[in-house]
Design a protein around this motif. Structure first.
Motif, short mmCIF file in Angstrom:
data_model
loop_
_atom_site.label_atom_id
_atom_site.label_comp_id
_atom_site.label_asym_id
_atom_site.label_seq_id
_atom_site.Cartn_x
_atom_site.Cartn_y
_atom_site.Cartn_z
N VAL B 37 0.83 -1.19 0.00
CA VAL B 37 0.00 0.00 0.00
C VAL B 37 0.88 1.25 0.00
O VAL B 37 1.95 1.25 0.60
CB VAL B 37 -0.90 0.01 1.26
CG1 VAL B 37 -1.70 1.29 1.36
CG2 VAL B 37 -1.82 -1.20 1.27
N THR B 38 0.42 2.28 -0.70
CA THR B 38 1.03 3.59 -0.52
C THR B 38 -0.07 4.60 -0.21
O THR B 38 -1.18 4.51 -0.75
CB THR B 38 1.79 4.09 -1.77
OG1 THR B 38 0.84 4.28 -2.83
CG2 THR B 38 2.85 3.10 -2.21
N ILE B 39 0.24 5.52 0.69
CA ILE B 39 -0.70 6.58 1.03
C ILE B 39 0.03 7.90 0.94
O ILE B 39 1.13 8.06 1.50
CB ILE B 39 -1.26 6.40 2.45
CG1 ILE B 39 -2.10 5.12 2.54
CG2 ILE B 39 -2.07 7.61 2.89
CD1 ILE B 39 -2.69 4.86 3.91
N GLU B 40 -0.58 8.85 0.24
CA GLU B 40 0.00 10.19 0.18
C GLU B 40 -0.42 10.98 1.41
O GLU B 40 -1.57 10.92 1.83
CB GLU B 40 -0.47 10.92 -1.07
CG GLU B 40 0.29 10.52 -2.33
CD GLU B 40 -0.30 11.16 -3.57
OE1 GLU B 40 -0.96 12.22 -3.45
OE2 GLU B 40 -0.12 10.59 -4.66
N GLY B 41 0.51 11.73 1.99
CA GLY B 41 0.16 12.56 3.14
C GLY B 41 -0.85 13.63 2.73
O GLY B 41 -0.74 14.19 1.64
N PRO B 42 -1.84 13.89 3.61
CA PRO B 42 -2.83 14.92 3.26
C PRO B 42 -2.15 16.28 3.09
O PRO B 42 -1.20 16.59 3.82
CB PRO B 42 -3.76 14.94 4.47
CG PRO B 42 -3.47 13.70 5.24
CD PRO B 42 -2.07 13.30 4.91
N SER B 43 -2.67 17.06 2.16
CA SER B 43 -1.95 18.27 1.76
C SER B 43 -1.83 19.29 2.89
O SER B 43 -0.87 20.04 2.96
CB SER B 43 -2.65 18.91 0.56
OG SER B 43 -4.01 19.13 0.87
N SER B 44 -2.78 19.31 3.81
CA SER B 44 -2.75 20.32 4.86
C SER B 44 -1.96 19.86 6.08
O SER B 44 -1.92 20.54 7.09
CB SER B 44 -4.18 20.66 5.29
OG SER B 44 -4.84 19.46 5.66
N LEU B 105 -8.07 2.39 4.60
CA LEU B 105 -6.94 3.20 4.15
C LEU B 105 -7.29 4.69 4.19
O LEU B 105 -6.44 5.53 4.52
CB LEU B 105 -6.50 2.76 2.76
CG LEU B 105 -5.92 1.34 2.70
CD1 LEU B 105 -5.50 0.98 1.30
CD2 LEU B 105 -4.76 1.18 3.67
N LEU B 106 -8.53 5.00 3.88
CA LEU B 106 -8.95 6.40 3.97
C LEU B 106 -8.90 6.88 5.43
O LEU B 106 -8.50 8.01 5.71
CB LEU B 106 -10.38 6.56 3.42
CG LEU B 106 -10.46 6.70 1.90
CD1 LEU B 106 -11.91 6.59 1.42
CD2 LEU B 106 -9.86 8.03 1.43
N SER B 107 -9.28 6.01 6.35
CA SER B 107 -9.22 6.37 7.77
C SER B 107 -7.78 6.64 8.19
O SER B 107 -7.52 7.54 8.98
CB SER B 107 -9.78 5.25 8.65
OG SER B 107 -11.10 4.99 8.32
N ILE B 108 -6.87 5.82 7.67
CA ILE B 108 -5.46 6.03 8.03
C ILE B 108 -4.96 7.35 7.46
O ILE B 108 -4.26 8.11 8.14
CB ILE B 108 -4.61 4.84 7.53
CG1 ILE B 108 -5.00 3.57 8.29
CG2 ILE B 108 -3.12 5.13 7.71
CD1 ILE B 108 -4.37 2.31 7.77
N GLN B 109 -5.38 7.63 6.24
CA GLN B 109 -4.98 8.91 5.64
C GLN B 109 -5.53 10.07 6.48
O GLN B 109 -4.83 11.06 6.72
CB GLN B 109 -5.51 9.00 4.20
CG GLN B 109 -4.82 10.08 3.40
CD GLN B 109 -5.34 10.13 1.97
OE1 GLN B 109 -6.53 9.94 1.73
NE2 GLN B 109 -4.45 10.38 1.03
N ALA B 110 -6.76 9.90 6.95
CA ALA B 110 -7.36 10.95 7.77
C ALA B 110 -6.62 11.10 9.09
O ALA B 110 -6.48 12.21 9.61
CB ALA B 110 -8.83 10.62 8.04
N LEU B 111 -6.12 9.97 9.62
CA LEU B 111 -5.36 10.02 10.87
C LEU B 111 -4.08 10.86 10.71
O LEU B 111 -3.66 11.56 11.61
CB LEU B 111 -5.00 8.60 11.32
CG LEU B 111 -4.25 8.46 12.65
CD1 LEU B 111 -5.16 8.83 13.81
CD2 LEU B 111 -3.73 7.04 12.83
N LEU B 112 -3.50 10.79 9.51
CA LEU B 112 -2.31 11.62 9.24
C LEU B 112 -2.67 13.10 9.32
O LEU B 112 -1.88 13.92 9.79
CB LEU B 112 -1.73 11.30 7.86
CG LEU B 112 -1.17 9.89 7.66
CD1 LEU B 112 -0.48 9.79 6.31
CD2 LEU B 112 -0.19 9.53 8.76
N GLY B 113 -3.88 13.42 8.88
CA GLY B 113 -4.31 14.81 8.89
C GLY B 113 -4.77 15.26 10.27
O GLY B 113 -4.89 16.46 10.52
N ALA B 114 -5.03 14.31 11.15
CA ALA B 114 -5.55 14.68 12.47
C ALA B 114 -4.92 13.84 13.56
O ALA B 114 -5.53 12.94 14.12
CB ALA B 114 -7.08 14.50 12.49
#
Lengths: 464, 151
Positions: B37-44, B105-114
């Motif tokens: 898996v790859t996840i891009e860090g959220p832009s903000s 995976l979306l939840s993990i991406q969201a965790l990066l943002g929060a």
């Protein structure tokens, strides 16, 4: 539990072995039967040996135990037989036991679920379609449907290892542990038998299908009309992604569909302490947690996470076949034109037959105690017993821990009071006998707890 | 090995046919339950511009139990520890079989943002985060530039 992720990297090992590394809760790098755990086991067993009287007590209880095991085996066998799909046991074109999409380690109460299906309060276990395309013609659909097996034997009874013993990592290995090892072998044998029984059922089903295709179709088999009526508008279950007759169970809270096979998979989480701060407060205090504070929460809805998951089911009144209805082979669509469409080998998908007996579907959510709502606890009424046994287990664990802790304290005190005089030896021996005394007491306590649990179980079984 | 359940096959197909922006998940050829898996860090977030590698494994009981997910790329985050383990409710008790690889995976991406330093997994990082958030964010940014380089 720090070992788990480190093992995640090699992607090439087989599925089963991988998942066992994942689920191994704290087996440590030595694996569940590693040297560290066996060494620990010895310390506990030595505690038993010091208390000979206690062992005699166990011997007396053995007779009762073997009877109890027999009874348990009988019930288990009965439970597994309740999971066998038989084509003769059908309701509205579905069956009383699951198709086998999931492994057959099902622990719901078979009698209750079979009863609910026969009363048409829960959708029957329909045979799922792996794929479905609306553009299929009726004939194509019929061909596919007639090829479906009764049961997915290979998935459900796959011969792979059962889960690791949940007690494997525990310091206190009860006699139960060793009995369980024995039972594992027995279970394997039992599962093989069940597989055989299911295979025989499958063969009977195949036989009657092939013999009926020549001339008259057996009335025990669903008529083509019935199959079409059920599967023409097949719908995907949002959990297993398989296709079922569109009239599925509906969640009481958010009105989402769920097939019965997935429904019986939903269960309460294991009993746990009231706050979910397990990872940051795992202190000594925690391990001596008050066992009675363990809680077990009702299952949540998989879709909207509301507490106390439950479903309702409204049977299609126009198809009442099998138990309490006509023979499934006698079912004919009421719609004449639809019948013609089947007879006159239509090549294009026939228009959806007008739904007979279209009932107003439920539009709002229902409370868990509304009559007609089937909850997870209804099909697994043993959850209270399970909670009680989890509490007992924790109590035992805590007792063992405090015994060890106490004995360590005494040893330490002993070392601290080191002095070259004779008095030291005296202190030492008295401390040792103290430890011995404590361990005997502890062993007695544990056996009492065991006994208590056993009685509770007996009472439970009597109630059944 | 038992046949792959239809659900896993369909999820995999749908991940390919309808990919999530900023996230890729490719099944291993040897074991179709294992995903790279790859996840891009959220832009903000301080993880912006970073591409994080993870591994995801679907246990036998999936979807009745959660997938196992772990970061392979080092990341400075209060809810992700040195070993890449992730503290996220939906990966534990709040797992629901109606969730999917995609949603996890979306939840993990969201965790990066929060990031949530009040429910930490990496205690040292969480401490830093609470003491001096600006500095912590700075470190997170540095680590991202150092380790989460797009390949």
């Amino acid at each position: 539990m720090g070992n788990v992720p480190a093992k995640e990297s090699p992607p090439n090992s087989g599925g089963r072995s991988r998942s066992s590394t994942y689920s191994g809760s704290g087996g440590g790098p030595f694996g569940p039967n590693g040297s560290s755990s066996s060494a620990r086991r010895n310390t506990t067993s030595s505690a038993y040996h010091q208390s000979g009287g206690f062992l005699n007590g166990i011997a007396n209880a053995n007779d009762k135990r073997s009877k109890k095991t027999e009874e348990k085996d009988r019930l288990h066998r009965k439970h597994l037989l309740g999971l066998i799909v038989r084509y003769t046991e059908n309701v509205d074109g579905g069956y009383l036991a699951p198709f086998g999409t999931y492994k057959s380690n099902l622990d719901y109460n078979c009698d209750i679920v079979r009863g609910l299906i026969m009363k048409r309060r829960l959708a029957p276990f329909y045979t799922p379609l792996q794929d479905f395309d609306e553009s299929w013609t009726n004939e194509e659909l019929i061909v596919i449907l007639n090829q479906l097996p009764l049961h997915s034997i290979e998935t459900a009874y796959s011969n792979e290892e059962e889960e690791d013993d949940i007690d494997n990592h525990k310091i206190h290995k009860s006699t139960n542990f060793y009995r369980r090892q024995e039972q594992k072998a027995k279970l394997k044998e039992l599962m093989l038998q069940m597989k055989q029984i299911q295979k025989e059922e499958e063969n009977k089903y195949l036989e009657i299908k092939s013999s009926s295709s020549v001339g008259q179709r057996s009335v025990e088999l669903s008529s083509n009309d019935l199959l079409l009526r059920l599967y023409r508008n097949a719908t995907e279950c949002p959990i297993c992604f398989l296709y079922y007759p569109e009239n599925m169970n509906i969640s009481r809270c958010c009105l989402q569909p769920i097939c019965t096979e997935c429904f019986v998979q939903i269960k309460r989480l294991d009993a746990h302490p009231p706050h979910d701060e397990e990872h940051n407060s795992r202190t000594n205090n925690d391990s001596e947690d008050l066992p009675h504070t363990l809680i077990s929460e009702p299952a949540h809805c998989p879709y909207c996470a509301s507490s106390e998951f439950g479903v309702t089911y409204e049977p299609s009144l126009d198809i009442c076949t099998g138990f309490g209805g006509i023979k499934p082979g006698k079912f004919r669509s009421v719609d004449e034109s639809n019948d013609d469409a089947i007879a006159s080998s239509s090549t294009s998908p026939s228009p959806v037959s007008p739904r007979k007996a279209v009932k107003p579907r439920r539009k709002s959510s229902l409370a868990i105690n509304t009559p007609g709502v089937i909850s997870i606890d209804m099909i697994r009424p043993d959850w209270e017993a399970k909670l009680a046994s989890a509490r007992n287990k924790l109590a035992r664990k805590a007792a063992t821990a405090s015994a060890i802790h106490a004995s360590n304290l005494i040893m330490n005190a002993d070392e601290d009071s080191y002095s070259p005089s004779d008095s030291r030896r005296n202190v030492g021996s008295s401390a040792l006998s103290n430890v011995e005394q404590r361990m005997i007491e502890e062993a007695l306590r544990l056996s009492l707890l065991d006994e208590e649990e056993r009685r509770a179980k007996e009472r439970r079984e009597e109630r059944k | 090995m038992a046949a792959l359940p239809k659900r896993i096959i369909k999820e995999t197909e749908r991940l390919v046919s309808d990919p999530v922006p900023g996230i890729t998940a490719i099944p291993s050829e040897e074991n179709l339950r294992y995903f790279e898996v790859t996840i891009e860090g959220p832009s903000s977030s301080p993880y912006a511009e970073g591409e994080f590698k993870l591994e995801l494994y679907l246990p036998d009981d999936y979807p009745m139990c959660a997938p196992k997910v772990r970061f392979l790329t080092r990341i400075y985050h209060p809810n992700i520890d040195k070993l890449g383990r992730i503290c996220l409710d939906v990966l534990k008790d709040n797992w629901s079989p109606a969730l999917q690889i995609r949603t996890v995976l979306l939840s993990i991406q969201a965790l990066l943002g929060a990031p949530n330093p009040d429910d930490p997994l990496a205690n040292d990082v969480a401490e830093d985060w609470k003491k001096d958030e600006k500095r912590a964010i700075e470190v997170a940014r540095e680590w991202t530039a150092k380790y989460a380089v797009k390949s």
